[in-house]
Write an enzyme that holds these catalytic residues in place. Sequence first.
Site, PDB file in Angstrom:
ATOM      1  N   SER A  18       0.836  -1.168  -0.123  1.00 38.73           N
ATOM      2  CA  SER A  18      -0.047  -0.042  -0.013  1.00 38.73           C
ATOM      3  C   SER A  18       0.883   1.247  -0.077  1.00 38.73           C
ATOM      4  CB  SER A  18      -0.924  -0.096   1.228  1.00 38.73           C
ATOM      5  OG  SER A  18      -0.383   0.345   2.387  1.00 38.73           O
ATOM      6  N   LYS A  19       0.190   2.165  -0.693  1.00 36.93           N
ATOM      7  CA  LYS A  19       0.884   3.535  -0.776  1.00 36.93           C
ATOM      8  C   LYS A  19       1.151   4.201   0.633  1.00 36.93           C
ATOM      9  CE  LYS A  19       0.334   7.801  -3.502  1.00 36.93           C
ATOM     10  NZ  LYS A  19      -0.374   8.471  -4.388  1.00 36.93           N
ATOM     11  N   ARG A  20       0.061   3.973   1.529  1.00 42.58           N
ATOM     12  CA  ARG A  20       0.093   4.622   2.612  1.00 42.58           C
ATOM     13  C   ARG A  20       1.156   3.940   3.648  1.00 42.58           C
ATOM     14  NH1 ARG A  20      -5.087   4.469   6.048  1.00 42.58           N
ATOM     15  NH2 ARG A  20      -4.714   2.260   5.209  1.00 42.58           N
ATOM     16  N   ASN A  21       1.528   2.755   3.545  1.00 45.02           N
ATOM     17  CA  ASN A  21       2.562   2.134   4.344  1.00 45.02           C
ATOM     18  C   ASN A  21       3.859   2.277   3.802  1.00 45.02           C
ATOM     19  OD1 ASN A  21       0.558   1.248   5.921  1.00 45.02           O
ATOM     20  ND2 ASN A  21       0.651  -0.708   5.117  1.00 45.02           N
ATOM     21  N   GLY A  22       4.019   3.217   2.723  1.00 46.52           N
ATOM     22  CA  GLY A  22       5.540   3.601   2.225  1.00 46.52           C
ATOM     23  C   GLY A  22       6.202   2.260   1.646  1.00 46.52           C
TER      24      GLY A  22
END
Length: 504
Positions: free
Chosen positions: A271-275
């Site tokens: 996920s993009k959010r978790n980098g």
Amino acid sequence: MIKLFDRFFTFKGDLQMSEKKVRTRFAPSPTGYMHVGNLRTALYAYLLAKKYDGDFILRIEDTDRERYVEGAVDIIYDTLRKTGLIWDEGPDIGGPVGPYIQSERMGMFKDYALKLVESGHAYFCFCDKDRLTELREIQQASGIAPKYDGHCRNLTPEEIKEKLDAGIPYVIRQKMPTEGETYFDDEVFGRITVDNSTLDDQILIKTDGMPTYNFANVVDDHTMGITHVIRGNEYLSSTPKYNLLYEAFGWDIPTYIHCSPVMKTSTEKLSKRNGDASFEDLLKKGYLTEAVINYIALLGWAPKGENEIFTLQELVKEFDVSGISKSPAIFDNQKLKAINGAYIRKFSVDEFTKLALPYIRQTCKREDIDIKILAEMLQPRCELFTDIPEQVDFIDTLPDYNIDLFVHKKMKTNYENSLEALKALLPVLEQIDEKDWNIDAIHEKCFEVIAKLEVKNGVVLWPLRTALSGKQFTPGGGIDLAAILGKNDSVERIKIGIDKLQNA
Ligand code: GLU
């Protein structure tokens, strides 16, 4: 399943081979960042083209304006350039089948759709929004999957003319067969078959005259001469519809190579959010571009032999579509780290020293340190440059450590024998002249002490390492650390160790 190889060799002998030159494309939508899965698609498309001396084409699919992100096209260019996936044709360099930006190709699609209307593979549909909404609601209420009901499929030419003359808005829909099956052969997933009765008469041209994404994608691939379509398997279920379009036009069907997703775990997406999803994230974490590309190649593709370390040029030779797996690939940070470490070890000491220096300097500012000795020590023990600051943070200042660190089961050390070792080492090391303080001299003296005490090496070297670093893990052994710290500091630190143990 037609093996790519057979196919290639059958057309290799063909007189029309120049027409059949392998042409692959990467067709990203500029949505803001380069997902690892997309980069893998680009890599496989590049490798396949280059393996067969073909062309790798970059086409920007920017027609979905809602997902469009300003600056995203530059991220695509930068990533491909940085990773060496250099395109032969594309928006910036042009080529024989341009334009290479989908939004600039809009003019031609309606004419292609009208050809299908003429040949009976598509039709005008004048149903308005209200009718379609009502239809969908009825279908939903009866538990039927939403699907156009074919209301306008069989309008007479007169009815169509009348409606067109009256200026009623229309879309153009694909006329799907209603019976039988459609199949296609995917190089990875094998034969995929669907019941035609499940296929929706999808819209090809919208009321504004613009193509839908699926239609544009097929016409673009054909008009750009794409021979091998490599993409994510989220497109697998649309491919039968794509195939019917190729057939309706009488066009050659490309070879399909669908790739399973790259996952964080068996159930969780990257996920993009978790980098953890993008190429940029990996570079920020300190990974080397070459290592990332090498690792990404292995995400869902297995080379034939044991070796897994390949440069891009080596991958071109090694890559084979038959090695692509159907199962989702799980992103394995440990493996990426190990591969990164292998790339770090490939550097010459000088190259490594240059690259490592900024990381060393984050925590070690001392100017009297022999950076080259330190770098030689770090290189074999380093998987990521970002590991370095933590590995060398004891050099400037000895941490306030706990004396339990002297106790090591395997080294057979305890407080007493550690104290004895340090006390024995101190005068012997002090004998070395400051100008002769180097690894060989320190080594000689340490082994004199080991012989004198009649103990195993670890009984002397472990306490030395602990006293010099105050840490459990260090990039080198006691002798190396002493050489790096210099005589005065080493002696000081040994004295501190003795004090600590005496006061325990
Ligand atoms: N533009 C699509 C995407 O970024 C690619 C579709 C394709 O490769 O056919 O997902």
